[in-house]
Design a protein around this motif. Structure first.
Motif, PDB file in Angstrom:
ATOM      1  N   LEU A 172       0.835  -1.202   0.000  1.00  0.00           N
ATOM      2  CA  LEU A 172       0.000   0.000   0.000  1.00  0.00           C
ATOM      3  C   LEU A 172       0.870   1.253   0.000  1.00  0.00           C
ATOM      4  O   LEU A 172       0.597   2.208  -0.743  1.00  0.00           O
ATOM      5  N   CYS A 223       0.795   4.136  -2.901  1.00  0.00           N
ATOM      6  CA  CYS A 223       0.468   5.524  -2.556  1.00  0.00           C
ATOM      7  C   CYS A 223       1.600   6.470  -2.942  1.00  0.00           C
ATOM      8  O   CYS A 223       1.351   7.590  -3.420  1.00  0.00           O
ATOM      9  N   GLU A 227      -9.246  -0.813  -1.032  1.00  0.00           N
ATOM     10  CA  GLU A 227     -10.119   0.209  -0.448  1.00  0.00           C
ATOM     11  C   GLU A 227      -9.294   1.339   0.158  1.00  0.00           C
ATOM     12  O   GLU A 227      -9.597   2.529  -0.036  1.00  0.00           O
ATOM     13  N   GLN A 228      -8.232   0.990   0.873  1.00  0.00           N
ATOM     14  CA  GLN A 228      -7.366   2.001   1.465  1.00  0.00           C
ATOM     15  C   GLN A 228      -6.660   2.818   0.387  1.00  0.00           C
ATOM     16  O   GLN A 228      -6.477   4.033   0.530  1.00  0.00           O
ATOM     17  N   HIS A 269      -7.148   6.826  -0.294  1.00  0.00           N
ATOM     18  CA  HIS A 269      -5.997   7.732  -0.353  1.00  0.00           C
ATOM     19  C   HIS A 269      -6.046   8.576  -1.620  1.00  0.00           C
ATOM     20  O   HIS A 269      -5.846   9.795  -1.580  1.00  0.00           O
TER      21      HIS A 269
END
Length: 281
Positions: A215, A219, A251-252, A256
């Motif tokens: 993740l 990001c 989802e995260q 973001h």
């Protein structure tokens, strides 16, 4: 002083995010050479994508109101037509990805034309669409491929790595160029999340990366691209990132991305925007 090379995105947006998934299912080398029929565990691993994981991803995209592009081998459309039709019904884009995930580099121009013609017919008969986009299944293509794609009604590809902005590929004998929406391997979920049992190399090391680090990587790639006003797309696969724990990861990631004022677009919209911008320049 370095000149500003930022594209002028619609509505003054900071950058462009073209979220994309490759719904490969069980297609690929094992299907092409026939060994998949002796490996039920591999077939079910692939089939999990359209059969089970796709629904979670569609629900997630609806939750965040984010459009996406799905590159789908036409064989998958034949085997899971209802699931593929749901993609279109929910407003997402479906684009070409071979018939059984063939390496276009290894095919002659005529063989490529046959694959595209077959895919085009299946998409029309099963989904009622004429797709505008293509992603090469093997990450490369033959020198004849751009012309083959234009003849098949394709306006853009998302296959190469030559920039972090859309660009034009001039094709001899054709007035309109093929638009390329380049990707990067860093945004391929296979690179971090695919569990590979064979080959078991290097022995003793993890087969998948930490979800938290994955993740963080995604990001950082997104933030870097948007800070420079660029275009980012993904090479995500439902059978890899559509599992319960990994959907939470997606989802995260989408949450973001939603914090930035960027243009979330289907790949075809990016290509059409680029062609219009090119005419104005």
């Amino acid at each position: 002083m370095t000149p500003d090379v930022r594209p002028r995105w619609p509505e003054g947006k900071q950058g462009c995010m073209a979220l994309a998934f490759d719904l490969d299912g069980p297609t690929g080398d094992a299907m092409l050479n026939g060994t998949i029929w002796q490996k039920p565990e591999y077939f079910t691993f692939g089939g999990y994508g359209p059969f089970r994981a796709l629904g979670r991803i569609l629900d997630l995209l609806e939750q965040f109101s984010v459009p996406a592009t799905f590159f789908i081998p036409a064989w998958i459309v034949e085997q899971w037509p209802q699931q593929c039709a749901a993609i279109v019904e929910k407003g997402h884009e479906v684009a070409y990805h071979g018939y059984r995930h063939e390496s276009f580099y290894a095919l002659s121009g005529e063989q490529q034309r046959q694959v595209m013609a077959k895919s085009r017919e299946i998409f029309w008969q099963r989904l009622g669409i004429r797709a505008e986009g293509f992603r090469t299944p093997s990450g490369d293509w033959h020198q004849e491929t751009p012309g083959v794609l234009l003849d098949a009604g394709v306006t853009y590809s998302s296959s190469m790595r030559g920039d972090d902005r859309p660009y034009a590929i001039a094709v001899p004998g054709y007035e309109q160029p093929l638009v390329e929406i380049p990707g990067k391997w860093e945004m391929d979920d296979y690179a971090s999340l695919a569990y590979t049992r064979e080959p078991d190399f290097p022995k003793g090391l993890d087969r998948t990366a930490s979800y938290a680090l994955t993740l963080d990587n995604w990001c950082r790639e997104f933030d870097g691209a948007m800070d420079e006003g660029l275009c980012l797309t993904t090479l995500f696969h439902p059978k890899i990132s559509g599992k319960p724990g990994r959907v939470l990861l997606l989802e995260q990631f989408i949450a973001h991305m939603r914090q930035r004022d960027v243009w979330f677009a289907r790949c075809r919209d990016v290509a059409n925007w680029y062609l219009q911008e090119q005419q104005h320049d």
